[in-house]
Motif scaffolding. Structure first.
Motif, PDB file in Angstrom:
ATOM      1  N   MET A   1       0.729  -1.445   0.199  1.00 38.73           N
ATOM      2  CA  MET A   1       0.046  -0.251   0.091  1.00 38.73           C
ATOM      3  C   MET A   1       0.904   1.448   0.389  1.00 38.73           C
ATOM      4  N   GLU A   2       0.813   2.461  -0.819  1.00 41.87           N
ATOM      5  CA  GLU A   2       1.674   3.458  -0.749  1.00 41.87           C
ATOM      6  C   GLU A   2       0.781   4.730   0.243  1.00 41.87           C
ATOM      7  N   LYS A   3       2.221   4.696   0.914  1.00 45.01           N
ATOM      8  CA  LYS A   3       2.019   6.270   1.814  1.00 45.01           C
ATOM      9  C   LYS A   3       1.441   7.637   0.518  1.00 45.01           C
ATOM     10  N   ILE A   4       1.018   8.209   1.713  1.00 48.80           N
ATOM     11  CA  ILE A   4       1.119  10.134   1.563  1.00 48.80           C
ATOM     12  C   ILE A   4       1.459  11.017   2.289  1.00 48.80           C
ATOM     13  N   GLU A   5       2.412  12.346   1.938  1.00 48.07           N
ATOM     14  CA  GLU A   5       2.673  12.435   2.907  1.00 48.07           C
ATOM     15  C   GLU A   5       1.738  14.105   3.121  1.00 48.07           C
ATOM     16  N   VAL A   6       1.479  14.838   3.418  1.00 45.38           N
ATOM     17  CA  VAL A   6       0.677  16.491   3.688  1.00 45.38           C
ATOM     18  C   VAL A   6       1.300  16.700   4.944  1.00 45.38           C
ATOM     19  N   ASP A   7       1.201  18.284   4.529  1.00 47.04           N
ATOM     20  CA  ASP A   7       1.809  19.156   5.657  1.00 47.04           C
ATOM     21  C   ASP A   7       0.682  19.169   6.483  1.00 47.04           C
ATOM     22  N   ASP A   8       0.812  19.742   8.139  1.00 43.71           N
ATOM     23  CA  ASP A   8       0.067  20.224   8.985  1.00 43.71           C
ATOM     24  C   ASP A   8      -1.671  20.523   9.164  1.00 43.71           C
ATOM     25  N   ALA A   9      -1.293  21.598   7.663  1.00 43.08           N
ATOM     26  CA  ALA A   9      -2.303  22.167   7.892  1.00 43.08           C
ATOM     27  C   ALA A   9      -2.973  21.391   7.086  1.00 43.08           C
TER      28      ALA A   9
END
Length: 133
Positions: free
Chosen positions: A1-9
């Motif tokens: 499964m792929e993961k994504i990164e997002v900023d804190d906001a």
């Protein structure tokens, strides 16, 4: 499964969406992707069926108008808050209207009960055929 990164906001916003809908973060992302697919932006003349049925909904005291395509079951919103937006289903259109008019509320709605046929005042379910159930 792929993961994504997002900023804190973005993560805070995603958390708010998930909590509001009683969803996991993954389900919230899936919901947002579904909304993206259901709302394809401005409708061209080919999106509104010539024999479409005029419909309306009233939510938060605002009347929203649209056209239901009896052949495809798609619905084009023709007034604010989403003028020209086409949806694959009345429920997709209902969810988008609710989300636009009252952000933060769980937008899940049955489109066939949310929209009314303009000529009769009856729910859209009143003209639903067995093939579209």
């Amino acid at each position: 499964m792929e993961k994504i990164e997002v900023d804190d906001a973005t993560f805070r916003d995603l958390t708010l969406i998930a909590r509001t809908g009683g969803l996991t973060h993954g389900q919230a992302v899936a919901f947002l992707v579904e909304q993206f697919h259901q709302w394809s932006g401005p409708a061209g003349p080919d999106r509104i069926a010539p024999d479409g049925v005029a419909v309306y909904a009233t939510y938060q005291g605002q009347r929203v108008e649209g056209v239901f395509d009896t052949t495809t079951s798609g619905l084009t919103v023709t007034s604010t808050p989403l003028p020209g937006a086409w949806f694959r289903s009345p429920s997709g259109a209902a969810k988008a209207v609710v989300a636009a008019l009252k952000p933060g509320v769980t937008p899940n709605r049955s489109g066939y009960d949310f929209w009314f046929v303009a000529s009769t005042g009856k729910t859209l379910a009143s003209i639903r055929t067995p093939a579209r159930r």
